[in-house]
Design an enzyme around this catalytic site. Structure first.
Site, PDB file in Angstrom:
ATOM      1  N   ASP A  99       0.854  -1.193   0.000  1.00  0.00           N
ATOM      2  CA  ASP A  99       0.000   0.000   0.000  1.00  0.00           C
ATOM      3  C   ASP A  99       0.887   1.238   0.000  1.00  0.00           C
ATOM      4  O   ASP A  99       2.085   1.169   0.288  1.00  0.00           O
ATOM      5  CB  ASP A  99      -0.935   0.028   1.220  1.00  0.00           C
ATOM      6  CG  ASP A  99      -0.191   0.084   2.543  1.00  0.00           C
ATOM      7  OD1 ASP A  99       0.832  -0.621   2.681  1.00  0.00           O
ATOM      8  OD2 ASP A  99      -0.609   0.836   3.450  1.00  0.00           O
ATOM      9  N   GLU A 165       0.016  -1.055   5.769  1.00  0.00           N
ATOM     10  CA  GLU A 165       1.089  -0.524   6.614  1.00  0.00           C
ATOM     11  C   GLU A 165       0.935   0.960   6.858  1.00  0.00           C
ATOM     12  O   GLU A 165       1.168   1.457   7.967  1.00  0.00           O
ATOM     13  CB  GLU A 165       2.455  -0.802   5.971  1.00  0.00           C
ATOM     14  CG  GLU A 165       3.625  -0.640   6.929  1.00  0.00           C
ATOM     15  CD  GLU A 165       4.242   0.757   6.942  1.00  0.00           C
ATOM     16  OE1 GLU A 165       5.107   1.005   7.784  1.00  0.00           O
ATOM     17  OE2 GLU A 165       3.852   1.604   6.122  1.00  0.00           O
TER      18      GLU A 165
HETATM   19  C1  LIG Z   1       9.175   3.769   7.421  1.00  0.00           C
HETATM   20  C2  LIG Z   1       8.000   3.292   6.583  1.00  0.00           C
HETATM   21  N1  LIG Z   1       8.359   3.270   5.225  1.00  0.00           N
HETATM   22  C3  LIG Z   1       6.808   4.209   6.769  1.00  0.00           C
HETATM   23  O1  LIG Z   1       6.623   5.109   5.996  1.00  0.00           O
HETATM   24  N2  LIG Z   1       6.008   3.946   7.782  1.00  0.00           N
HETATM   25  C4  LIG Z   1       4.870   4.761   8.128  1.00  0.00           C
HETATM   26  C5  LIG Z   1       3.963   3.853   8.914  1.00  0.00           C
HETATM   27  C6  LIG Z   1       2.909   4.464   9.728  1.00  0.00           C
HETATM   28  C7  LIG Z   1       1.812   5.103   9.309  1.00  0.00           C
HETATM   29  N3  LIG Z   1       1.125   5.410  10.415  1.00  0.00           N
HETATM   30  C8  LIG Z   1       1.804   4.978  11.425  1.00  0.00           C
HETATM   31  N4  LIG Z   1       2.879   4.389  11.027  1.00  0.00           N
HETATM   32  C9  LIG Z   1       5.318   5.977   8.906  1.00  0.00           C
HETATM   33  O2  LIG Z   1       6.388   5.959   9.528  1.00  0.00           O
HETATM   34  O3  LIG Z   1       4.577   6.989   8.858  1.00  0.00           O
HETATM   35 ZN   LIG Z   2       5.347   5.021   4.343  1.00  0.00          ZN
HETATM   36 ZN   LIG Z   3       7.000   2.062   4.095  1.00  0.00          ZN
END
Ligand SMILES: C[C@H](N)C(=O)N[C@@H](Cc1c[nH]cn1)C(=O)O
Ligand SMILES: [Zn+2]
Ligand SMILES: [Zn+2]
Length: 475
Positions: A99, A165
């Site tokens: 996603d 995610e």
């Molecule tokens: C580090 C990863 N690629 C990422 O972008 N994770 C998101 C996941 C997320 C969304 N809401 C809470 N965690 C982020 O760090 O924003």
């Molecule tokens: Zn992300």
């Molecule tokens: Zn990510």
């Protein structure tokens, strides 16, 4: 060491256009997990991955997760796959997400976000190119290049790709806990490629992430949006209340005003003090990836600490507020403010939530408004810090030196991958973060890109890592 790697690298170069074409196909599927209208596209992306994996000879299946709590929407499926089951080989479990964050051309993109645009300087521009479609496809491409080169795949590969995610990995935790000793039972270690280098030159291996607690504050009052000339000055306005409450959460210098948050943060140890100087990171590279010089701190150590080991509170947006160009004289009837706190050791999710609710409720009470306010967490994911002293990291360090010709930095990451800790606990194995993209990729931002060099060398890196894994003695 790892003598077959030259043949593998050559094949990755030969297939590079084909791999870019695969990324083009993936970017063209607008799998935005946070937008209900895009949910069929998220599901389509899961099917696309399953089909690609099946064509490559993997055993792939889709695991349905049922409804998204509180909605009528089906959660997108988890793609589970296995490539190889040789008892004499190590087994590596890889995770990624298919996603992406929302993107509209009107947000300020130079190109269509869901059309991969290959720029002359090698930028592969498109939503998801670096986060996380490029790295996810990296694993598939590594399989294909081995097949094309006629080189035996060095490990058994277990794959787990999710489609939520960017929305807190809704539904995945139960599955990982459930499969820890079943589908993932023979995993010897875990590898996740879903973060970024600290700069643009030095690759890194990552052993820590911040967590993320994401909140909404809903304020409503009038029965419908109102004419501000007719009702302004005589009705409590939800937007006025919300701006005051949100503005009270954090100072312009980043200080979080919620009592009890900083008290939970682990003290800096003597060992840690010496850790930051050796990291290949400059304020100049930070300014480049930030696109401005508006940093809070002037020095590298404070800046790295702020990203890696201190909590931060960010205000993200207001649903229901007037945001179009022009000058609409409306009083919005209901607004929902969104903010999140990046959490660090030793912050606790529930304790942090209680502190946030108490603070917001008191801040709203002080306004003496007759409007109604509700504050709640949308999703929460824990922080994670592990030991990089493990053969999993050793193998990745050797692969990095072989592909990039330099030793990697050992870093922590300011972003969050909510499921990381769950993988560690459910499998009992070491987890490594092995990023492909660089600090200037603009993940979550407009004009997201992955440099062709990082994509192609990144495919070599993932394959090389698996070869070195096969050679590492157990520890
Ligand atoms: C580090 C990863 N690629 C990422 O972008 N994770 C998101 C996941 C997320 C969304 N809401 C809470 N965690 C982020 O760090 O924003
Ligand atoms: Zn992300
Ligand atoms: Zn990510």
């Amino acid at each position: 060491m790892a003598p077959q790697l030259d043949g593998y690298f050559k094949q990755v170069d030969t297939l590079s256009d084909h791999f870019i074409e695969r990324l083009r196909q993936a970017v063209a599927i607008p799998s935005v997990s946070s937008e209900p209208a895009r949910r069929p596209d998220v599901v389509r992306m899961g099917h696309y991955l399953r089909d690609q994996l099946t064509k490559l000879g993997a055993t792939a299946e889709l695991r349905e997760l049922g409804k998204q709590p509180g909605t009528d929407l089906n959660l997108p499926p988890i793609v589970l796959a296995r490539y190889g089951s040789d008892k004499n080989k190590r087994t590596i479990l890889v995770y990624g997400h298919y996603d992406v964050q929302p993107a509209e051309k009107s947000d300020g993109w130079d190109t269509e976000p869901f059309e991969l645009t290959v720029k002359e300087d090698g930028r592969l521009c498109g939503r998801g190119s670096t986060d996380d479609k490029g790295p996810v496809l990296g694993w598939l491409n590594a399989i294909e290049a081995h097949q094309a080169a006629g080189i035996d795949f060095p490990v058994n590969l277990l794959m787990c790709f999710e489609g939520m995610e960017e929305y807190g990995s809704e539904g995945l935790e139960d599955l990982v806990n459930e499969e820890g000793k079943k589908y993932f039972a023979d995993a010897d270690a875990v590898c996740i490629s879903d973060n970024y280098w600290l700069g643009t030159e030095r690759p890194c291996l990552t052993y820590g992430l911040r967590g993320c607690n994401y909140y909404s504050i809903e304020i409503s009052g009038p029965g419908a949006d109102l004419h501000s000339g007719v009702f302004g000055g005589l009705a409590h306005e939800p937007m006025t209340d919300l701006v005051r409450v949100m503005g009270s959460l954090v100072e312009p210098d980043g200080t979080i005003n919620i009592p009890g948050i900083k008290e939970q943060v682990a003290p800096v140890t003597a060992d840690e003090e010496g850790l930051y100087d050796g990291i290949a990171f400059t304020m100049e590279t930070l300014h480049e990836s930030l696109g401005s010089k508006t940093t809070i701190f002037e020095d590298k150590k404070k800046t790295l600490m702020a990203r890696w080991r201190m909590p931060s509170l960010s205000l993200h947006g207001i649903e229901g507020a007037f945001s179009a160009p022009g000058a609409k004289t409306v009083i919005p009837a209901k607004v929902i403010g969104k903010f999140s706190i990046r959490t660090v050791p030793n912050m606790e999710i529930e304790k942090t939530n209680d502190l946030v609710y108490k603070f917001v409720e008191e801040a709203f009470k002080k306004l003496n408004s007759k409007n109604t306010m509700k504050v709640y967490a949308q999703h929460c994911g824990n922080w994670w810090v592990a030991s990089p002293k493990h053969w999993n990291f050793e193998a990745a360090a050797k692969a990095t030196e072989r592909v990039w010709g330099v030793k990697p930095d050992f870093t922590r990451e300011g972003g969050s991958i909510p499921i990381t800790l769950t993988f560690q606990e459910a499998t009992g194995k070491n987890v490594l973060l092995l990023p492909m993209g660089s600090s200037t990729d603009g993940a979550h931002s407009i004009n997201e890109k992955l440099d062709k060099k990082n994509y192609i060398e990144g495919i070599k890196l993932l394959g090389a890592y698996l070869h070195y894994v096969a050679e590492e003695p157990m520890n």
